[in-house]
Design an enzyme around this catalytic site. Sequence first.
Site, PDB file in Angstrom:
ATOM      1  N   CYS A  76     156.200  45.110 110.709  1.00 52.50           N
ATOM      2  CA  CYS A  76     156.105  43.699 110.313  1.00 52.50           C
ATOM      3  C   CYS A  76     157.301  42.895 110.834  1.00 52.50           C
ATOM      4  O   CYS A  76     157.442  42.708 112.030  1.00 52.50           O
ATOM      5  CB  CYS A  76     155.943  43.582 108.803  1.00 52.50           C
ATOM      6  SG  CYS A  76     155.420  41.933 108.294  1.00 52.50           S
ATOM      7  N   HIS A 183     151.036  46.479 108.027  1.00 50.56           N
ATOM      8  CA  HIS A 183     151.751  47.400 107.136  1.00 50.56           C
ATOM      9  C   HIS A 183     151.024  48.744 107.049  1.00 50.56           C
ATOM     10  O   HIS A 183     150.124  48.891 106.217  1.00 50.56           O
ATOM     11  CB  HIS A 183     151.873  46.790 105.740  1.00 50.56           C
ATOM     12  CG  HIS A 183     152.865  45.669 105.693  1.00 50.56           C
ATOM     13  ND1 HIS A 183     154.219  45.888 105.617  1.00 50.56           N
ATOM     14  CD2 HIS A 183     152.697  44.329 105.755  1.00 50.56           C
ATOM     15  CE1 HIS A 183     154.855  44.729 105.611  1.00 50.56           C
ATOM     16  NE2 HIS A 183     153.964  43.763 105.701  1.00 50.56           N
ATOM     17  N   GLU A 185     152.026  51.333 105.706  1.00 45.86           N
ATOM     18  CA  GLU A 185     152.291  51.916 104.376  1.00 45.86           C
ATOM     19  C   GLU A 185     151.350  51.374 103.315  1.00 45.86           C
ATOM     20  O   GLU A 185     151.315  51.887 102.192  1.00 45.86           O
ATOM     21  CB  GLU A 185     153.765  51.694 103.991  1.00 45.86           C
ATOM     22  CG  GLU A 185     154.160  50.283 103.541  1.00 45.86           C
ATOM     23  CD  GLU A 185     154.399  49.292 104.684  1.00 45.86           C
ATOM     24  OE1 GLU A 185     154.017  49.592 105.836  1.00 45.86           O
ATOM     25  OE2 GLU A 185     154.949  48.205 104.404  1.00 45.86           O
TER      26      GLU A 185
END
Lengths: 202, 252
Positions: A76, A183, A185
């Site tokens: 990001c 993202h 994650e």
Amino acid sequence: MIAIIKYNAGNVQSVQYALQRIGADSIVTDNVAEITSADKLIFPGVGHASPAMQYLRERKLDQLIISLKQPVLGICLGLQLMCKHSEEGNTQCLGIFDEAVKLFVPREGTESEVGKLKVPQIGWNNIYNFKSVLFDGLKEEDFVYAVHSYYAALGNETVATTDYIHPYSAALQKNNFYAVQFHPEKSGTVGETILKNFINIS
Amino acid sequence: MLTKRIIPCLDIKDGRTVKGINFESIRDAGDPVELAKLYSEQGADELVFLDITATIEKRKALVELVKRIASDINIPFTVGGGISTVEDVALLLQNGADKVSVNTAAYKNPQLIKDLSDAFGSQCVVLAIDTKKEADGQWYVYLDGGRTKTGTLTTGWAAKAVELGAGEILLTSMNNDGTRNGFAMDITAQLSNTLPVPVIASGGAGTMMHFKEVFQYANADAALAASIFHYKDIEIGSLKKYLAQQHIPVRL
């Protein structure tokens, strides 16, 4: 050992949890020796480009990051800071990638897009045109979660593309430097595959 | 293409899910993490956890819960309910929450929105508004979980909050909430068409068609529901397949 670079930006904890879920140990650190000796590095980030760069410069982490030889994954804001320049706060960034970081200009959606395209982009979008090992095992058009108002334009280092308002770089890669605008994650099993692929780079 | 989001909302009290009825597939529907995992596997795009715990001591359980959610769930989640300070938010974000939602405290102290967006970025600041259409045909802001009326128009408050740094609006219509007769189309459309940030529609979902309508005709960016998911009237996977058939962009 994987080191997550600690600086004044968010989502560090989420990245560490995601690595835990795929069975990878990591440390969060801004210690030069720990960063230099790590097998892999993750350069996360949620926040504003200008204070983030200032923080890195004050601690000379900017010089350290560009000198790294092991695989580095920017996430990001991390991707944006690895580019040359960002329109956010008119910020000179690390210059690892040549692409420029620009602010999205909102527009009305087409019929199939259903509704206005606002800024920031928040939500799940698909990625395609894969040219990196990061995306091994994924299908073109798989979905990832993104939250951002600025984007890196398409360029020679683009290794995955996304469309929002117009096509832009979902991922960049140059030598040992990898970066994703979304993202991983927070991108379900697709994101976990990307993180595993990064960890498995030899 | 960016897709429309389907967001189940879980009410939390003392660290447990309040509504979570009879899910044979999970061991403990009262455990927010188990329920969240189930929704995530069914295709939920995000999750909202609304803490309705009354006392401050028991709110500490929330931070522990956020940690568990963040370590187990691989999609984004928002935490709301009783948040009134920058310190509250820092603790939740540090422990892995992606966004927080603020409501009454932000109305009483709008500077809170600016402080939060300056400190953490507007992408993690969701302004929740409970709104009610009065006899005069206007939509007003309500506080304290809908118990306290204000004389403020919802459109005005939403616009001000976005200026202060709110990154998203979670709009709950009290007229529609619990009715299962569909979302409030007019106020959702009004906000979504005029604000530069995404609008999450909430309150009134009863059928799959209601979701289609709120995306197609009210231009909502996301739709939130609780009981229809908890009582298994609508399964998230089936809902998203239906929406895709109706030409609404969704993640399948």
